[in-house]
Design an enzyme around this catalytic site. Structure first.
Site, PDB file in Angstrom:
ATOM      1  N   ASP A   1      28.318  23.908  17.980  1.00 29.79           N
ATOM      2  CA  ASP A   1      27.265  24.596  18.732  1.00 29.79           C
ATOM      3  C   ASP A   1      27.041  26.036  18.312  1.00 29.79           C
ATOM      4  O   ASP A   1      26.095  26.665  18.757  1.00 29.79           O
ATOM      5  CB  ASP A   1      27.584  24.561  20.225  1.00 29.79           C
ATOM      6  CG  ASP A   1      28.728  25.502  20.579  1.00 29.79           C
ATOM      7  OD1 ASP A   1      29.650  25.641  19.755  1.00 29.79           O
ATOM      8  OD2 ASP A   1      28.699  26.108  21.663  1.00 29.79           O
TER       9      ASP A   1
ATOM     10  N   CYS B   1       0.833  -1.203   0.000  1.00 31.45           N
ATOM     11  CA  CYS B   1       0.000   0.000   0.000  1.00 31.45           C
ATOM     12  C   CYS B   1       0.867   1.253   0.000  1.00 31.45           C
ATOM     13  O   CYS B   1       0.683   2.158  -0.828  1.00 31.45           O
ATOM     14  CB  CYS B   1      -0.912   0.021   1.222  1.00 31.45           C
ATOM     15  SG  CYS B   1      -2.047  -1.356   1.335  1.00 31.45           S
TER      16      CYS B   1
ATOM     17  N   ASP C   1      34.026  20.567  17.066  1.00 35.83           N
ATOM     18  CA  ASP C   1      34.373  21.944  17.383  1.00 35.83           C
ATOM     19  C   ASP C   1      34.926  21.958  18.809  1.00 35.83           C
ATOM     20  O   ASP C   1      34.594  21.084  19.617  1.00 35.83           O
ATOM     21  CB  ASP C   1      33.112  22.814  17.279  1.00 35.83           C
ATOM     22  CG  ASP C   1      33.356  24.222  17.766  1.00 35.83           C
ATOM     23  OD1 ASP C   1      34.343  24.829  17.320  1.00 35.83           O
ATOM     24  OD2 ASP C   1      32.568  24.713  18.599  1.00 35.83           O
TER      25      ASP C   1
END
Length: 858
Positions: free
Chosen positions: A649, A18, A449
């Site tokens: 961040d 389906c 980072d």
């Protein structure tokens, strides 16, 4: 031209065939660039160009394929059944089916039991239903008992034949054809019995009386419904994480309007509204504290078990629970903008998205049902050609149709993704898509980072070196007083250190800043300097000897030495640095254990970067890079064939996050970084990056297990149902057993996926209410021959007099390793100085065992 993303509800889907047909139909619509259909949630996400198409055309394409669709939240909302409603409806169908199936089985097969055990049959059975003379009543009664079962399960026939006639047969088509064939044959048998009775052909009557197949049709429909009911219950459990999140936000909130307190619906909150959070209540929206102090349990949002202290100016997260004092706050994010709403949205989107591994199942499911129908037809033709009776040929064909229903194939991927993303959310790990979840398990290089990711992102004092005759306290008093008026992060670190040491600061007069070099000012009539070596040279203050060597060594370690002097000599050095987070080193080690190459990428100086790299255990350090160069470094690693994850961040990390195969944003970072990432770590803990990879590996393994069993089941089941073993060993699969096997396969796949709900991603388990609470290091000192001491403030409820404080103090002093205890009845707390080996749980248990409640640790 504008690209839109719309979410639709799709009705009528029952299997992977389906969802495959719906995807193909919508993908053909002009202007549609991407479409993902999720069988588990009965939803569809479509990316399209609003200049070329619209929602109506997309819905029309779904309807042309034989299914229904509508836009989520805009219309026909009442048609979206909840998981609870779906389970209730399926249970009702199951009860009706079982109630009428039992007498049907007794009537059609009861005589076999009596004959097998030589029992005497009931009189009414002998009189009305047994023997050739009663064959018509025998057959017709079975049909009447079957009718309620057919009506209760009519959706199989409606959806099955509808999609079949549309040219998109699905699982319901196989059930409808299989059960329908048995029903039609049974009705045909009734006519043959009537003919035999009318013309006195007893042999014909006896032949069809014993081969009605009404019980097979009833058993098939009932067993399929049993499987669907168990499947619905299991599927409901996969969405528990989202349901729990939705239940976290309070329905009402107390706001202050026109100077009066008023209880309103939380949905009516506006930005800027002032609202009140009483102890035990949850924050309805994101806000900023205006008045009051308290501790807030944010575990449901961040996964962090330790309540966070909140006071004026601090941010409040929606759904965090107030543990102690009364708080007055101002709403800053409401409605769909709140943190909780965004988390729910992310988890829902991830659950509805499709992992690349699911494409294989979809491709197979798209052609699977037509192929099965073809196999069933060929099976019937083969056995008829071999000279077997029509009943035998029809029985084997029905068994092929029923056992092949591709439910398990369609559920293999979405149940695992939904359960996995929900489990991640409990740990504060938000995964935005199934693709990110799958890609994460293949990561071989992770780029980190430095500032705010590996380190705290906030400088702090690391070393204090005093000149001869100068004490540490006097140096800090001078340094803090001079730096107090500065907004520089390094000056703030010195002032914070003075605050921690409870050192009183003096007002500075005639303060003067020297840009890039430092500052000067008068304290009690004496002039003092604070800054770097250049400032001392300008002021003609000698800087050499041991203190100069110490400053050089500190600089080599990546620390910033702040030099303090009066008009004649150097008083001392205070080193400030951005220190690594407590868990960063462990996180790097875990990433390496997964065979992942860890790279640190930073715009900081080489010395500072290398120092942090050594502390965190990272050998590959790249320093002095600009934001654009970060993206270039990530792209370069990808071009070399690596699967790269980037963890950052800040705004400067956004290009690199977007360029990486998997972008991972630290939750405390900027909105830009979070928007650019594929995974968000709500706790701002690098250790969660390793947990996210572990989760990805577990989910993909679970999907592979599910797909293996789904394929293996069909590979074994279809030949067995077709009678492959009948000619040699006489083994033939009854359609009723085929139905039971099909239902069991779906339940097994869903149950296997639900194992992910118990997956442990680390030492902490968000499901445990007695999770150890780590002690925060507010004040620690280390001297020769002594262990590090930590000071912990325990917030306590229940103390009402001096006897209470005495009992609490006595209980805490009895904990091995506690150095000192100060209990305050007014502040409702106990300040404990203890060794590092003293756990938070030990302190908490001591207070609880004394008869008081611990509401927070700081």
């Amino acid at each position: 031209m504008e690209k839109l993303k719309e979410k639709f509800a799709v009705t009528g889907m029952t299997c992977s065939a389906c969802s495959s047909h719906v995807e193909k139909s919508v993908a053909k619509v002009a202007g549609v660039s991407a479409v993902s259909v999720n069988l588990l949630t009965n939803s569809m996400q479509v990316d399209f160009d609003d200049k070329s198409t619209d929602s109506a055309k997309i819905i029309a394409a779904v309807e042309d394929a034989g299914y229904g669709a509508f836009v989520y939240g805009k219309e026909k909302k009442q048609q979206i059944p909840s998981a609870k409603t779906a389970i209730a409806n399926m249970k009702k169908r199951l009860i009706i089916s079982v109630v009428f199936l039992l007498p049907l089985l007794y009537l059609s097969m009861g005589h076999m039991m009596y004959e097998a055990f030589s029992w005497k049959m009931p009189v009414f059975m002998m009189a009305y239903f047994w023997g050739n003379a009663s064959a018509h009543a025998f057959a017709f009664t079975q049909l009447l008992l079957l009718v309620p079962i057919i009506l209760a399960n009519q959706n199989y026939f409606k959806n099955g034949f509808k999609t079949l006639f549309k040219g998109n047969p699905n699982m319901d088509s196989l059930i409808a054809i299989g059960a329908g064939a048995a029903i039609v044959y049974g009705i045909f048998a009734i006519y043959r019995i009537g003919y035999g009775l009318g013309y006195g052909n007893i042999a014909l009557v006896n032949q069809y009386r014993l081969n009605l197949y009404f019980e097979s049709a009833g058993m098939i429909l009932t067993l399929i419904t049993v499987g669907k009911f168990l499947e619905a219950r299991s599927k409901g459990k996969t969405s528990e994480a989202i349901t729990k999140l939705m239940q976290l936000a309070p329905k009402t909130v107390t706001v202050i309007r026109d100077g009066k307190e008023k209880v309103i619906d939380a949905a009516q909150m506006l930005v800027g509204d002032v609202f009140i959070i009483k102890p035990g209540e949850a924050a309805a929206v994101d806000g900023i504290v205006l008045e009051g102090k308290s501790f807030f349990d944010e575990s449901a949002i961040t996964g962090e078990s330790v309540p966070a202290a909140k006071e004026k100016g601090d941010k409040l997260v929606s759904a965090s629970i107030n543990k102690t004092g009364l708080i007055k706050a101002k709403a800053v994010k409401v409605g769909e903008d709140t943190t909780l709403a965004q988390i729910i949205k992310l988890v829902e989107e991830a659950s509805s998205s499709k992992a690349p591994i699911a494409k294989l199942a979809d491709k197979i499911a798209g052609v699977f049902v037509p192929v099965v129908i073809g196999i069933a037809v060929l099976t019937a033709i083969f056995w008829l050609g071999m000279g077997y009776e029509a009943e035998f040929a029809i029985s084997t064909a029905i068994a092929v149709l029923v056992i092949s229903c591709p439910c398990a194939l369609g559920l293999a991927t979405p149940v695992a993704i939904m359960t996995g993303t929900g489990r991640g959310a409990q740990y504060g790990i938000l995964i935005k898509s199934g693709e990110a979840l799958q890609t994460a398990h293949k990561i071989d290089t992770i780029v980190l980072d430095k500032t705010g990711t590996i380190t705290q992102g906030k400088p702090k004092v690391t070393d204090i070196i005093c000149a001869d005759g100068i004490t540490e306290g006097s140096l800090l008093a001078i340094a803090g007083s001079i730096e107090k008026g500065s907004e520089h992060p390094l000056a703030e670190a010195v002032v914070n250190k003075c605050s921690q040491e409870n050192i009183a600061l003096t007002q500075v007069t005639d303060s003067m800043a020297h840009f890039g070099r430092g500052t000067e000012g008068f304290l009690d009539g004496h002039k003092y300097y604070a800054g770097n070596e250049k400032l001392l040279q300008e002021c003609h203050i000698a800087f050499n000897g041991k203190l100069y060597d110490d400053a050089c060594n500190l600089a080599k370690q990546g620390k910033t030495p702040l030099i303090f002097a009066d008009e004649k000599k150097i008083l001392g050095i205070i080193a400030v640095a951005d220190t690594i987070k407590e868990t960063s080193k462990q996180a790097v080690q875990e990433l390496k254990e997964y065979g992942i190459n860890v790279v640190m990428l930073t715009g900081d100086s080489e010395a500072a970067a290398q120092a942090i790299g050594r502390q965190a255990g990272i050998e590959n350090v790249i320093a002095g890079v600009l934001p654009a160069q970060k993206e270039e470094q990530v792209s370069s690693l990808k071009q070399k064939g690596h699967v790269v994850a980037m963890v950052g961040d800040g705004i400067n990390d956004a290009p690199a996050l977007a360029a990486a195969d998997v972008g991972i944003a630290i939750g405390a970072g900027t909105d830009v970084a979070i928007d650019s990432a594929d995974i968000v770590l709500m706790k701002s803990d690098l250790l969660d990056a390793a947990k996210a990879i572990k989760l990805s590996k577990a989910v993909i393994l679970n999907i592979k297990e599910n797909l293996f069993w789904a394929f293996f089941y069909n590979i074994i089941g279809i030949p067995l149902a077709a009678g492959a073993l009948y000619l040699t060993w006489g083994i033939k699969l009854n359609p009723m057993f085929a139905a039971a096997a099909m239902s069991l396969s779906s339940v097994c796949v869903v149950t296997n996926a639900l194992r992910l709900k118990r997956l442990r991603l680390g030492d902490s388990n968000p499901d445990r209410k007695d999770e150890p609470m780590p002690i925060s290091n507010i004040d620690s000192k280390e001297e020769k021959g002594e262990n590090k001491m930590k000071t912990t403030t325990i917030m306590i409820e229940g103390m009402s007099c001096g006897h209470c404080t005495s009992r609490v103090e006595k209980a805490l002093r009895q904990v091995n390793g506690v150095d000192s205890v100060k209990v305050s009845l007014d502040d409702k707390n106990a300040v404990v100085s203890a060794g590092e080996n003293v756990t938070a749980n030990a302190l908490k248990d001591a207070v609880v065992n004394a008869g008081y409640d611990v509401v927070g640790l700081k």
